[in-house]
Scaffold this motif. Structure first.
Motif, PDB file in Angstrom:
ATOM      1  N   GLU A   1      34.090  34.316  14.805  1.00 22.81           N
ATOM      2  CA  GLU A   1      33.867  33.813  13.455  1.00 22.81           C
ATOM      3  C   GLU A   1      34.189  32.334  13.381  1.00 22.81           C
ATOM      4  OE1 GLU A   1      35.249  34.780   8.842  1.00 22.81           O
ATOM      5  OE2 GLU A   1      36.045  35.952  10.514  1.00 22.81           O
ATOM      6  N   ASN A   2      33.272  31.542  12.817  1.00 19.80           N
ATOM      7  CA  ASN A   2      33.450  30.111  12.586  1.00 19.80           C
ATOM      8  C   ASN A   2      33.880  29.361  13.852  1.00 19.80           C
ATOM      9  OD1 ASN A   2      33.381  27.790  11.046  1.00 19.80           O
ATOM     10  ND2 ASN A   2      35.512  27.985  10.390  1.00 19.80           N
ATOM     11  N   PRO A   3      33.086  29.392  14.915  1.00 20.67           N
ATOM     12  CA  PRO A   3      33.472  28.674  16.143  1.00 20.67           C
ATOM     13  C   PRO A   3      33.460  27.156  15.996  1.00 20.67           C
ATOM     14  CG  PRO A   3      31.242  29.536  16.319  1.00 20.67           C
ATOM     15  CD  PRO A   3      31.815  30.113  15.062  1.00 20.67           C
ATOM     16  N   ALA A   4      32.816  26.632  14.942  1.00 17.45           N
ATOM     17  CA  ALA A   4      32.766  25.178  14.761  1.00 17.45           C
ATOM     18  C   ALA A   4      34.162  24.587  14.572  1.00 17.45           C
ATOM     19  CB  ALA A   4      31.879  24.823  13.579  1.00 17.45           C
ATOM     20  N   GLU A   5      35.046  25.309  13.880  1.00 16.91           N
ATOM     21  CA  GLU A   5      36.407  24.805  13.685  1.00 16.91           C
ATOM     22  C   GLU A   5      37.131  24.690  15.022  1.00 16.91           C
ATOM     23  OE1 GLU A   5      38.313  23.866  10.784  1.00 16.91           O
ATOM     24  OE2 GLU A   5      36.255  23.632  10.141  1.00 16.91           O
ATOM     25  N   GLY A   6      36.996  25.713  15.858  1.00 11.38           N
ATOM     26  CA  GLY A   6      37.625  25.669  17.167  1.00 11.38           C
ATOM     27  C   GLY A   6      37.027  24.590  18.043  1.00 11.38           C
ATOM     28  N   ALA A   7      35.731  24.346  17.906  1.00 15.41           N
ATOM     29  CA  ALA A   7      35.079  23.299  18.697  1.00 15.41           C
ATOM     30  C   ALA A   7      35.648  21.931  18.357  1.00 15.41           C
ATOM     31  CB  ALA A   7      33.573  23.324  18.455  1.00 15.41           C
ATOM     32  N   ALA A   8      35.935  21.695  17.078  1.00 16.42           N
ATOM     33  CA  ALA A   8      36.519  20.409  16.678  1.00 16.42           C
ATOM     34  C   ALA A   8      37.901  20.226  17.287  1.00 16.42           C
ATOM     35  CB  ALA A   8      36.590  20.324  15.154  1.00 16.42           C
ATOM     36  N   LYS A   9      38.692  21.290  17.311  1.00 15.18           N
ATOM     37  CA  LYS A   9      40.013  21.203  17.930  1.00 15.18           C
ATOM     38  C   LYS A   9      39.896  20.964  19.429  1.00 15.18           C
ATOM     39  CE  LYS A   9      42.286  24.145  14.489  1.00 15.18           C
ATOM     40  NZ  LYS A   9      42.970  25.445  14.232  1.00 15.18           N
ATOM     41  N   ALA A  10      38.963  21.656  20.069  1.00 17.06           N
ATOM     42  CA  ALA A  10      38.776  21.486  21.506  1.00 17.06           C
ATOM     43  C   ALA A  10      38.316  20.076  21.843  1.00 17.06           C
ATOM     44  CB  ALA A  10      37.761  22.506  22.026  1.00 17.06           C
ATOM     45  N   ALA A  11      37.534  19.480  20.931  1.00 14.61           N
ATOM     46  CA  ALA A  11      37.027  18.136  21.158  1.00 14.61           C
ATOM     47  C   ALA A  11      37.986  17.053  20.662  1.00 14.61           C
ATOM     48  CB  ALA A  11      35.681  17.971  20.453  1.00 14.61           C
ATOM     49  N   CYS A  12      39.117  17.467  20.054  1.00 17.08           N
ATOM     50  CA  CYS A  12      40.126  16.522  19.539  1.00 17.08           C
ATOM     51  C   CYS A  12      39.512  15.560  18.531  1.00 17.08           C
ATOM     52  CB  CYS A  12      40.780  15.747  20.683  1.00 17.08           C
ATOM     53  SG  CYS A  12      41.569  16.787  21.919  1.00 17.08           S
ATOM     54  N   LEU A  13      38.745  16.108  17.591  1.00 17.30           N
ATOM     55  CA  LEU A  13      38.067  15.280  16.601  1.00 17.30           C
ATOM     56  C   LEU A  13      38.056  15.994  15.271  1.00 17.30           C
ATOM     57  CD1 LEU A  13      36.472  12.551  16.528  1.00 17.30           C
ATOM     58  CD2 LEU A  13      34.393  13.899  16.723  1.00 17.30           C
TER      59      LEU A  13
END
Length: 297
Positions: free
Chosen positions: A21-33
């Protein structure tokens, strides 16, 4: 982190967590942005909203499974994030042009949607018209609304239309400012800035203000004051009719300037658009700017 690497990390995260669910939030954390900047940059560089990319990847994979025929539609629906088989079948048919059962009979109709590969071509972003300057803490006052990152491109212009019709148009027509709101609109030049602030608790949402510079007055009902900390800002000049000139520079920032400059990166989850208070936004020489908070690498 280099902008190209940021996008590659985000895509890798999305691929590893497509069914969550909502992988975009995790992607932002992974990208440090900041999610705000990642979502905006992702759209400008790839042409897809992140939620759209995830949805398309899921429907492609669901298509492969439908062809294999080992799963019922209800199982595919729940696996790929849909609440009901009906909503899944409708989305599936829009994407592939056929139902899951029809695709199994005609697998050649599968619409492929493969993982994105980021390769950016640097085309002179350093020649853009911008300055970087340190600004002390400053305040804005304005009308605030919260938006979803997925629908903001359509909804923010509607927000502006509402504000102009209810607050600006009567004053432009000669109405004398009488209420505290009307005086603030005139005297603080509310409408000079469009401000995005990425600090909402709810995932995928951000605050947006139609604002002007705050002068310390008592804050009228319906208005909000926001304080920016002391930061360095990259200020990009745009000259030309709205919104085309602003959109063109915005695209160049994410496609050319961010991946091409060796000195700066995004510092914080906010951005500012400055608009000349001239009323003719269609003029060939209309002036506007995009301000990004930056830090040195």
């Amino acid at each position: 982190m280099e902008w190209t690497e940021t996008l590659k990390r985000a895509i890798a995260y999305l691929e590893d967590h497509l069914l969550e669910e909502n992988p975009a939030e995790g992607a932002a954390k992974a990208a440090c942005l900041s999610p705000l900047y990642l979502q905006k940059g992702f759209k400008l560089v790839t042409g897809y909203y992140m939620v759209e990319y995830v949805r398309n990847r899921r429907l492609y994979l669901a298509g492969l499974e439908a062809i294999a025929g080992r799963e019922k539609v209800i199982d595919l629906a729940y696996r790929y994030g849909y609440d009901t088989p009906e909503s899944f079948s409708k989305a599936f048919s829009r994407f592939h042009g056929v139902s899951p059962a029809q695709l199994r009979q005609s697998p050649e109709r599968l619409v492929p949607f493969l993982p994105l590969k980021i390769t950016l071509s640097i085309r002179g972003g350093q020649g853009m018209d911008f300055i970087v300057e340190k600004m002390e803490s400053w305040q804005i006052i304005g009308v605030e609304r919260e938006f979803s990152m997925d629908s903001s491109y359509q909804e923010i212009p509607e927000f502006w239309d509402e504000f102009i019709a209810s607050q600006c148009a009567p004053l432009w027509a000669g109405k004398k400012p009488e209420t505290a709101m009307e005086k603030a609109v005139c005297e603080c030049s509310i409408g000079e800035f469009g401000v995005c602030i990425d600090d909402c608790a709810a995932p995928g949402r951000f605050r947006y203000l139609i604002a002007g510079k705050y002068d310390g007055r008592e804050v009228p009902e319906g208005l909000t004051v926001y304080t920016f900390p002391a930061l360095e800002w990259a200020r990009f000049r745009c000259s030309g009719p709205m919104p085309e000139a602003l959109q063109s520079v915005n695209t160049k920032i994410f496609q050319e300037w961010l991946p091409g400059n060796p000195e700066f990166e995004i510092a914080w989850g906010a951005n500012v658009e400055w608009y000349s208070m001239e009323k003719d936004t269609s003029a060939a020489d209309y002036e506007s700017e995009i301000w990004l908070p930056v830090k040195r690498k």
